[in-house]
Design a protein around this motif. Structure first.
Motif, PDB file in Angstrom:
ATOM      1  N   TRP A   1      -8.468  52.662  19.357  1.00  0.00           N
ATOM      2  CA  TRP A   1      -8.751  51.683  20.414  1.00  0.00           C
ATOM      3  C   TRP A   1      -9.511  50.491  19.840  1.00  0.00           C
ATOM      4  CZ3 TRP A   1      -6.705  52.335  25.176  1.00  0.00           C
ATOM      5  CH2 TRP A   1      -6.162  53.596  25.444  1.00  0.00           C
ATOM      6  N   ASN A   2      -9.399  49.353  20.517  1.00  0.00           N
ATOM      7  CA  ASN A   2     -10.153  48.178  20.097  1.00  0.00           C
ATOM      8  C   ASN A   2     -11.644  48.399  20.356  1.00  0.00           C
ATOM      9  OD1 ASN A   2     -10.469  47.807  22.861  1.00  0.00           O
ATOM     10  ND2 ASN A   2      -9.426  45.842  22.934  1.00  0.00           N
TER      11      ASN A   2
ATOM     12  N   VAL B   1      -4.967  50.208  19.584  1.00  0.00           N
ATOM     13  CA  VAL B   1      -4.809  49.482  18.329  1.00  0.00           C
ATOM     14  C   VAL B   1      -3.396  49.728  17.811  1.00  0.00           C
ATOM     15  CG1 VAL B   1      -5.607  49.313  15.942  1.00  0.00           C
ATOM     16  CG2 VAL B   1      -7.264  49.662  17.790  1.00  0.00           C
TER      17      VAL B   1
ATOM     18  N   LYS C   1      -0.603  50.209  15.065  1.00  0.00           N
ATOM     19  CA  LYS C   1      -0.621  50.706  13.689  1.00  0.00           C
ATOM     20  C   LYS C   1       0.671  50.406  13.006  1.00  0.00           C
ATOM     21  CE  LYS C   1      -4.203  53.965  13.970  1.00  0.00           C
ATOM     22  NZ  LYS C   1      -4.894  54.901  13.262  1.00  0.00           N
TER      23      LYS C   1
END
Length: 92
Positions: free
Chosen positions: A82-83, A90, A92
């Motif tokens: 997660w941010n 996030v 990948k």
């Protein structure tokens, strides 16, 4: 609004040391960060909130059936997935 806890959610809360009061507050006032409108048997969502005491983030997945909220699972988001605000995954 009636809030129902699935057994799975209760087990995860116990394993992860997450308090019922925090989950209730997130279901009632948390920020919905993802919606799953076509999930069966009821539409559901992922809500973000924070522990009252430690201010750590918590994610709560719950379904909506009329005026019922059914808590499916509860977890602390992984910083690698997660941010920094824990409200977006996030890539990948």
């Amino acid at each position: 609004m009636k809030i129902i806890f699935r057994i799975h959610a209760i087990e995860r809360m116990f394993e992860r040391g997450i308090e019922e009061a925090d989950v209730l507050r997130i279901v009632e006032h948390g920020k919905i960060i993802e919606e799953y409108p076509v999930v069966t048997p009821y539409p559901s969502c992922l809500a973000l909130g924070y522990e009252k005491e430690a201010s750590r983030p918590i994610h709560v997945v719950y379904a909506t059936n009329g005026d019922e909220r059914i808590v499916i699972t509860v977890y602390r988001p992984d910083v690698g997935k997660w941010n920094e605000s824990f409200d977006k995954r996030v890539e990948k």
